[in-house]
Scaffold this motif. Sequence first.
Motif, PDB file in Angstrom:
ATOM      1  N   LYS A 268      15.563   7.332   1.288  1.00 50.56           N
ATOM      2  CA  LYS A 268      15.357   8.559   2.056  1.00 50.56           C
ATOM      3  C   LYS A 268      14.498   8.314   3.296  1.00 50.56           C
ATOM      4  N   ALA A 269      13.774   7.178   3.300  1.00 53.87           N
ATOM      5  CA  ALA A 269      12.832   6.900   4.390  1.00 53.87           C
ATOM      6  C   ALA A 269      13.435   6.067   5.516  1.00 53.87           C
ATOM      7  N   VAL A 270      14.501   5.315   5.213  1.00 53.31           N
ATOM      8  CA  VAL A 270      15.107   4.440   6.221  1.00 53.31           C
ATOM      9  C   VAL A 270      16.626   4.594   6.200  1.00 53.31           C
ATOM     10  N   ASP A 271      17.251   4.195   7.307  1.00 49.02           N
ATOM     11  CA  ASP A 271      18.708   4.321   7.404  1.00 49.02           C
ATOM     12  C   ASP A 271      19.360   2.943   7.508  1.00 49.02           C
ATOM     13  N   VAL A 272      19.037   2.080   6.543  1.00 55.80           N
ATOM     14  CA  VAL A 272      19.677   0.768   6.448  1.00 55.80           C
ATOM     15  C   VAL A 272      20.125   0.564   5.001  1.00 55.80           C
ATOM     16  N   PRO A 273      21.073  -0.335   4.759  1.00 59.92           N
ATOM     17  CA  PRO A 273      21.519  -0.582   3.387  1.00 59.92           C
ATOM     18  C   PRO A 273      20.405  -1.184   2.532  1.00 59.92           C
ATOM     19  N   ILE A 274      20.493  -0.927   1.230  1.00 64.98           N
ATOM     20  CA  ILE A 274      19.491  -1.414   0.280  1.00 64.98           C
ATOM     21  C   ILE A 274      20.161  -2.209  -0.826  1.00 64.98           C
ATOM     22  N   ILE A 275      19.507  -3.308  -1.207  1.00 62.64           N
ATOM     23  CA  ILE A 275      19.887  -4.068  -2.400  1.00 62.64           C
ATOM     24  C   ILE A 275      18.889  -3.701  -3.492  1.00 62.64           C
TER      25      ILE A 275
ATOM     26  N   LYS B 233       0.834  -1.207   0.000  1.00 62.88           N
ATOM     27  CA  LYS B 233       0.000   0.000   0.000  1.00 62.88           C
ATOM     28  C   LYS B 233       0.867   1.254   0.000  1.00 62.88           C
ATOM     29  N   ASP B 234       1.912   1.254   0.821  1.00 61.95           N
ATOM     30  CA  ASP B 234       2.853   2.376   0.900  1.00 61.95           C
ATOM     31  C   ASP B 234       4.217   1.777   1.187  1.00 61.95           C
ATOM     32  N   ILE B 235       5.060   1.700   0.170  1.00 62.05           N
ATOM     33  CA  ILE B 235       6.304   0.947   0.320  1.00 62.05           C
ATOM     34  C   ILE B 235       7.286   1.638   1.276  1.00 62.05           C
ATOM     35  N   SER B 236       7.226   2.943   1.407  1.00 60.91           N
ATOM     36  CA  SER B 236       8.102   3.617   2.366  1.00 60.91           C
ATOM     37  C   SER B 236       7.693   3.281   3.799  1.00 60.91           C
ATOM     38  N   LYS B 237       6.381   3.275   4.064  1.00 56.65           N
ATOM     39  CA  LYS B 237       5.904   2.872   5.391  1.00 56.65           C
ATOM     40  C   LYS B 237       6.195   1.393   5.638  1.00 56.65           C
ATOM     41  N   MET B 238       6.082   0.586   4.592  1.00 55.76           N
ATOM     42  CA  MET B 238       6.409  -0.829   4.704  1.00 55.76           C
ATOM     43  C   MET B 238       7.880  -0.994   5.091  1.00 55.76           C
ATOM     44  N   ALA B 239       8.751  -0.248   4.442  1.00 59.11           N
ATOM     45  CA  ALA B 239      10.180  -0.307   4.745  1.00 59.11           C
ATOM     46  C   ALA B 239      10.449   0.087   6.188  1.00 59.11           C
TER      47      ALA B 239
ATOM     48  N   ALA C  89       8.393  -0.083   8.718  1.00 59.77           N
ATOM     49  CA  ALA C  89       7.863  -1.108   9.611  1.00 59.77           C
ATOM     50  C   ALA C  89       8.813  -2.290   9.716  1.00 59.77           C
ATOM     51  N   CYS C  90       9.387  -2.699   8.586  1.00 55.70           N
ATOM     52  CA  CYS C  90      10.300  -3.839   8.579  1.00 55.70           C
ATOM     53  C   CYS C  90      11.583  -3.526   9.336  1.00 55.70           C
ATOM     54  N   VAL C  91      12.088  -2.304   9.182  1.00 55.44           N
ATOM     55  CA  VAL C  91      13.294  -1.901   9.903  1.00 55.44           C
ATOM     56  C   VAL C  91      13.009  -1.842  11.404  1.00 55.44           C
ATOM     57  N   LYS C  92      11.862  -1.307  11.768  1.00 57.89           N
ATOM     58  CA  LYS C  92      11.479  -1.257  13.175  1.00 57.89           C
ATOM     59  C   LYS C  92      11.371  -2.653  13.778  1.00 57.89           C
ATOM     60  N   ALA C  93      10.937  -3.618  12.946  1.00 57.01           N
ATOM     61  CA  ALA C  93      10.780  -4.999  13.418  1.00 57.01           C
ATOM     62  C   ALA C  93      12.097  -5.749  13.505  1.00 57.01           C
ATOM     63  N   GLY C  94      13.165  -5.177  12.941  1.00 58.79           N
ATOM     64  CA  GLY C  94      14.473  -5.813  13.071  1.00 58.79           C
ATOM     65  C   GLY C  94      15.211  -6.120  11.792  1.00 58.79           C
ATOM     66  N   ALA C  95      14.718  -5.662  10.647  1.00 64.74           N
ATOM     67  CA  ALA C  95      15.438  -5.886   9.391  1.00 64.74           C
ATOM     68  C   ALA C  95      16.765  -5.135   9.402  1.00 64.74           C
ATOM     69  N   ASP C  96      17.837  -5.827   9.022  1.00 61.21           N
ATOM     70  CA  ASP C  96      19.150  -5.189   8.938  1.00 61.21           C
ATOM     71  C   ASP C  96      19.328  -4.427   7.631  1.00 61.21           C
ATOM     72  N   ALA C  97      18.595  -4.855   6.596  1.00 58.81           N
ATOM     73  CA  ALA C  97      18.691  -4.250   5.276  1.00 58.81           C
ATOM     74  C   ALA C  97      17.438  -4.618   4.494  1.00 58.81           C
ATOM     75  N   LEU C  98      17.285  -4.014   3.313  1.00 64.19           N
ATOM     76  CA  LEU C  98      16.114  -4.265   2.474  1.00 64.19           C
ATOM     77  C   LEU C  98      16.533  -4.598   1.051  1.00 64.19           C
ATOM     78  N   SER C  99      15.785  -5.512   0.415  1.00 70.16           N
ATOM     79  CA  SER C  99      15.911  -5.778  -1.018  1.00 70.16           C
ATOM     80  C   SER C  99      14.663  -5.227  -1.689  1.00 70.16           C
TER      81      SER C  99
END
Length: 302
Positions: A231-238, A169-175, A177-187
Amino acid sequence: MNSTVEFLGINFKNPVIAASGTFGYGKEYDEYFDISILGGISTKGLTLHEKIGNLGRRIYETPSGLMNSIGLQNPGINRFIEDELPFLLKKDIVILANLGGDSIEEYVLGAKKLDETDIPIIELNISCPNVKEGGMAFGIDEKVAYEVVKEVRMATKKKLVVKLSPNAKDISKMAQACVKAGADALSLVNTFNALAIDINKRKPIFNNITAGLSGPCIKPIALRIVYEVKKAVDVPIIGIGGIMDYEDAIEFIMAGATLIQVGSANFRDIYASKKIVEGIEEFMKKEKISNLKEITGIIGGK
């Protein structure tokens, strides 16, 4: 000139990863070139139990793209560990175990099994349908995504990369949420939900009606998503999505991706990933770039 990349404390010899579902477990491609030239490989999607995949047509070409409805066909985590992983561990390559599931419980049990291996990274595919909740993908709603990521985070000590669906629905909010839940990075991103129709049979091409769209047609959208999420999260991205050559790869890096994955291009040219590695190195020499950090996120991402 140094094309090596540090990602979550892990050294990749270059930023190029073979994307999940397009490279199997590496054996077939290794017959044509030494896959150790790549920075990494994301395995064919793994589930707790064996899956035979979807019935009917599975692949369909579109203008500048490819649709697929494979259905996560795989031998199951136990057989992967026994039959496929030993080969990969002999290669000088970083392994990302792409993990799927039909329920949070399956994700957690799968993560626990992978936690006992020498694989350094789990790539959590939350585009899978939540069977217990009627089939909507885990990666569509951030509250549901938060729960599955949180549970998997507690189940493993491995580095956890969450692969996001562009159909959220909103990929920035999704990102976030995932970082808050413990994701170290995102693909990002996974395939786009799409439809193809056989006008002669007057029915959809695929048994499941819709299927995942990948290839060069999605690249500008995927590139924009990488830029916005960075710009929405401070974790590395693939970065993933329609990367066909080294120029595409450089675009994703400039948009903020630390690493990139090559998917559909591997079907068009079996040497595509190898050529992208070589192309990045040549570009760095030509442009006198000593380290990819110099251009990562250069257009305005963090």
